[in-house]
Structure formats: C-alpha cells, structure tokens
Design an enzyme around this catalytic site. Structure first.
Site, PDB file in Angstrom:
ATOM      1  N   LYS A  72       6.361   2.739  -2.499  1.00  0.00           N
ATOM      2  CA  LYS A  72       7.618   2.483  -3.226  1.00  0.00           C
ATOM      3  C   LYS A  72       8.124   1.055  -2.942  1.00  0.00           C
ATOM      4  CE  LYS A  72       9.590   6.142  -1.371  1.00  0.00           C
ATOM      5  NZ  LYS A  72       8.398   6.598  -0.619  1.00  0.00           N
ATOM      6  N   THR A  73       8.156   0.683  -1.664  1.00  0.00           N
ATOM      7  CA  THR A  73       8.610  -0.666  -1.313  1.00  0.00           C
ATOM      8  C   THR A  73       7.658  -1.712  -1.887  1.00  0.00           C
ATOM      9  OG1 THR A  73       9.357   0.315   0.757  1.00  0.00           O
ATOM     10  CG2 THR A  73       9.360  -2.080   0.655  1.00  0.00           C
ATOM     11  N   ASP A 117      16.462   1.433  -0.528  1.00  0.00           N
ATOM     12  CA  ASP A 117      15.608   2.519  -0.058  1.00  0.00           C
ATOM     13  C   ASP A 117      16.489   3.702   0.347  1.00  0.00           C
ATOM     14  OD1 ASP A 117      13.224   3.703   0.489  1.00  0.00           O
ATOM     15  OD2 ASP A 117      12.780   2.540   2.286  1.00  0.00           O
ATOM     16  N   THR A 166      12.702   9.768  -1.118  1.00  0.00           N
ATOM     17  CA  THR A 166      11.713  10.821  -0.875  1.00  0.00           C
ATOM     18  C   THR A 166      12.286  12.163  -1.338  1.00  0.00           C
ATOM     19  OG1 THR A 166      12.687  11.023   1.329  1.00  0.00           O
ATOM     20  CG2 THR A 166      10.688   9.706   1.141  1.00  0.00           C
ATOM     21  N   ARG A 225      -0.359   4.155   3.479  1.00  0.00           N
ATOM     22  CA  ARG A 225       0.103   3.678   4.789  1.00  0.00           C
ATOM     23  C   ARG A 225      -0.719   4.303   5.909  1.00  0.00           C
ATOM     24  NH1 ARG A 225       5.796   4.557   5.252  1.00  0.00           N
ATOM     25  NH2 ARG A 225       6.171   2.404   4.641  1.00  0.00           N
TER      26      ARG A 225
HETATM   27  P1  ADP Z   1       6.915   3.466   0.901  1.00  0.00           P
HETATM   28  O1  ADP Z   1       7.928   2.419   0.592  1.00  0.00           O
HETATM   29  O2  ADP Z   1       6.675   4.395  -0.246  1.00  0.00           O
HETATM   30  O3  ADP Z   1       7.189   4.194   2.183  1.00  0.00           O
HETATM   31  P2  ADP Z   1       5.149   1.193   1.244  1.00  0.00           P
HETATM   32  O4  ADP Z   1       5.354   0.507  -0.059  1.00  0.00           O
HETATM   33  O5  ADP Z   1       5.839   0.607   2.427  1.00  0.00           O
HETATM   34  O6  ADP Z   1       5.504   2.751   1.120  1.00  0.00           O
HETATM   35  O7  ADP Z   1       3.564   1.260   1.484  1.00  0.00           O
HETATM   36  C1  ADP Z   1       3.007   1.362   2.759  1.00  0.00           C
HETATM   37  C2  ADP Z   1       1.766   0.507   2.867  1.00  0.00           C
HETATM   38  O8  ADP Z   1       0.739   1.099   2.090  1.00  0.00           O
HETATM   39  C3  ADP Z   1       1.953  -0.911   2.340  1.00  0.00           C
HETATM   40  O9  ADP Z   1       1.981  -1.819   3.385  1.00  0.00           O
HETATM   41  C4  ADP Z   1       0.758  -1.192   1.494  1.00  0.00           C
HETATM   42  O10 ADP Z   1      -0.126  -2.024   2.208  1.00  0.00           O
HETATM   43  C5  ADP Z   1       0.052   0.118   1.322  1.00  0.00           C
HETATM   44  N1  ADP Z   1       0.046   0.564  -0.075  1.00  0.00           N
HETATM   45  C6  ADP Z   1       0.925   1.416  -0.641  1.00  0.00           C
HETATM   46  N2  ADP Z   1       0.585   1.660  -1.913  1.00  0.00           N
HETATM   47  C7  ADP Z   1      -0.530   0.962  -2.154  1.00  0.00           C
HETATM   48  C8  ADP Z   1      -1.378   0.823  -3.312  1.00  0.00           C
HETATM   49  N3  ADP Z   1      -1.130   1.495  -4.436  1.00  0.00           N
HETATM   50  N4  ADP Z   1      -2.443  -0.008  -3.231  1.00  0.00           N
HETATM   51  C9  ADP Z   1      -2.704  -0.656  -2.071  1.00  0.00           C
HETATM   52  N5  ADP Z   1      -1.959  -0.543  -0.945  1.00  0.00           N
HETATM   53  C10 ADP Z   1      -0.889   0.248  -0.981  1.00  0.00           C
END
Ligand code: ADP
Length: 348
Positions: A72-73, A117, A166, A225
């Site tokens: 998401k981030t 977030d 989430t 992640r």
């Molecule tokens: P969330 O915000 O949903 O908790 P993040 O955006 O922080 O998740 O993602 C966590 C890590 O996973 C990031 O550092 C990124 O490197 C990796 N990641 C997430 N989605 C992808 C994707 N679709 N392709 C490649 N790497 C991804």
C-alpha cells in the site's frame, strides 16, 4: 502495544507495525512497471493517472485496502512518482489535533499526494475536517474563543488523498464514499512473489537458485514484505553457514531455524489453531478472548495471523467468532471430537 513481546513471538509479523525498516526502502519499486502482480489495479491506476495528467488535474482520492506488507505504501509513492507530484506521508494515529491535519493541508502543493496510513484510526474531529478538504478543497478553522469564536473557511490546494487501511470495515461510510478510486490489494501468487524475490536478490547482489526462489515464494505468506525479509535472513545464513549462495539446502535449514514451515506458517499460527481446538472445542471464540489466550495483541491477531490462516482455509470468521476448519485438524494431526459436531459447529 508490547513490541518486545511481539518481536519475541514472531520475527515476521513485526512487519505489520509501523516500524522503520531502512532496508525496505532499497527494495521498494519506484515505477508501476516494477510493481509486480495486482495487474487489474495497475491497469486501472495507469489509465486514471494518465487522464489526470492530461487534464493537469489532481488524481481522484484513492483508497487502498489490504493486509500489511502487500504494497500500500509502495503503491502510494509510485502514484506520486507517476504523477510527478510531491508526497506527504503520515498515519492517522500521528494526527492528534485538528492543527496537525490543518498544518499539512494548508502547506501541501497543488496536485500533490497526501498519504494517510491506518486511516481507520482517524479521530472523529479530524475526519470531519478531512471530508470538507476532500470534497471542497477547503478547511473549516475556528478563530477566537468563547462567544467571539467564529469559523472561517480556508481554501487549500487541490490534492489527492491516498488512504490506506488493513480494516476497511472500520472506516466510516462518509469517509469511504469520498474516495473515487478503491483498490483492494490481494495476497500475491507464488509466481509473482518469485519475481519479487528475483528482483530483490539482484538489488541485494545475492545469488539465489531457482529452486530456492520457488521454496521461498511458497513460504512468504503471499506477502512481498515477508518475502524480502526472509530473503535477507537467508542471505545471512548463506554467508555465515554456507558459501554465500542461497540454495535449497540453505532455505530448508533457515526455515527450520526460523520455525517457519513450507507454507509459511509460524509456531504462533499453529498455536492459534491449537488453542481454538483444545480450549474452545474448535470455536466459535471471540477475537479478543482468543488474542488473550494466545498472548498476542488483538491487532496482530486480526491483521497478520488471521488473514493468511483464512486464506489457507484453516480458519473462518463467523458472526459468532473464530472457528477452525477440518483442515486445521489435519494440519495439527488432531483427531476431531465427533461428539462436538453440530452443536459446536465444527466444520466437516
Ligand atoms: P504496506 O504499506 O501494504 O504495509 P509496503 O508498501 O510497505 O506494504 O510494502 C512492503 C515491502 O514489500 C516494500 O518495501 C516493497 O519492497 C515490497 N513490495 C510490496 N509490494 C510489492 C510489489 N507489488 N512488487 C515488488 N515489491 C513489493
């Protein structure tokens, strides 16, 4: 939240907390083309971004829903990159007073991205302010005190709010309805995780065999992640205990040491299922009671453990509480207590 305890119980689920993971940024894709999987979301976003750019307008507000670690981030910063816009990032619990939110909204630049977030945790007074900002690009501000107090409307630049959560169910409907674009991010397929692992290994300059990538993608709980975190742990094991190359042997040995099985289940996952079976006759049991029984924070139970157990078919959320399925009995090799069927609702 008791973070010490959390680290102790799970190396991997700590990811769901907003801890700063410096290594994560190195692996974060910067462009939509580097963002693996989620094809429908990417295709749609790409159209909306192009259209907004052609009109020199801000992109409509975007709502990102999905378990932690699914991107998401990352997607929010990619949207900013693709729009060529600035991005301001915060999380709802960090916004305590109306002035915190007003301070950001009055300082953002035209067409920029504002990422919040955990938006389900917005305080009600701030949420009201956000409604007007999202809809009218204005904020209400009270000046003066007592009977002399009056509200003035302050115009703010057009902006795009990207809200991530989430727990979509906990977002109020007035807020939900103000997002023009909603993206529900799903767990990743193994082949998508394999591509993510291959890309991350290249960035980390780590050699990994195809077989090791396959095994790792099966144990990563459908979550980039976790795939990246496991990869870094495997790199450590390979360099200290092996010849630096991550192969099948290193994966098996590392997973054993980390207490993770071939489908990514940790000790605590099995503990949750076992507790429901042994203490609550297979369920239903309320989430709070279950969290206390397994010594886990309710947020990590709901956000980290449950979605994957549900996706794998071991657990069900019902209106009366959590219940295990027959697959959980098979996994734990526990003979179901047939006399409990029916009245206790164990699923067979
Ligand atoms: P969330 O915000 O949903 O908790 P993040 O955006 O922080 O998740 O993602 C966590 C890590 O996973 C990031 O550092 C990124 O490197 C990796 N990641 C997430 N989605 C992808 C994707 N679709 N392709 C490649 N790497 C991804």
């Amino acid at each position: 939240m008791d973070t010490d305890h959390f680290e102790e119980t799970s190396l991997l689920s700590s990811s769901f907390q907003q801890e700063t993971d410096l290594n994560e940024n190195i692996l974060r894709p910067k462009a939509l083309t580097d963002f693996q999987g989620q094809q429908r979301i990417k295709d749609n976003l790409s159209v909306f971004i192009t259209a907004a750019k052609e009109r020199s307008d801000a992109l409509d507000h975007v709502f990102l829903i999905g378990p932690p670690g699914l991107g998401k981030t990352t997607l929010a910063s990619i949207i900013a990159n693709e729009m060529g816009s600035e991005i301001r990032m915060t999380s709802a619990p960090a916004l305590e007073k109306p002035k915190d939110l007003a301070g950001i909204l009055t300082n953002i630049t035209e067409n920029s991205i504002f990422f919040i977030d955990e938006i389900h945790r917005m305080r009600p007074a701030l949420e009201e302010m956000l409604y007007i900002a999202m809809e009218d690009y204005e904020i209400d501000w009270i000046i003066g005190q007592g009977p002399a107090a009056r509200t003035i409307r302050i115009p703010i630049p057009r902006f795009t709010l990207i809200g991530a959560t989430t727990k979509a169910g906990q977002v109020s409907s007035p807020l939900y309805s103000r997002f023009g674009i909603t993206c529900r991010i799903e767990f990743y397929k193994e082949e998508e995780l394999a591509r993510i692992i291959r890309r991350s290994a290249a960035i980390l300059e780590t050699e990994i065999t195809d077989d090791a990538i396959t095994l790792l993608s099966q144990s990563a709980r459908g979550t980039p992640r976790i795939a990246n975190r496991l990869l870094r742990r495997l790199r450590d094991y390979a360099s200290v205990l092996g010849n630096g190359i991550i192969d099948e042997k290193i994966v098996h040995m590392s997973m054993e040491r980390l207490g993770i099985d071939a489908q990514g289940l940790e000790q605590q996952d099995r503990n949750i299922l076992r507790t429901i079976i042994e203490f609550y006759d297979g369920g239903p049991v309320g989430a709070e009671t279950l969290a206390i029984s397994v010594g886990e924070a309710i947020e990590s139970l709901e956000d980290f453990y449950e979605p994957y157990l549900i996706q794998k078919g071991y657990l069900k959320r019902t209106p009366r509480g959590r219940m295990v399925t027959s697959l959980a009995y098979q996994l734990l090799q526990i003979e179901p207590n047939r006399s409990m069927d029916g009245n206790q609702g164990i699923l067979f």
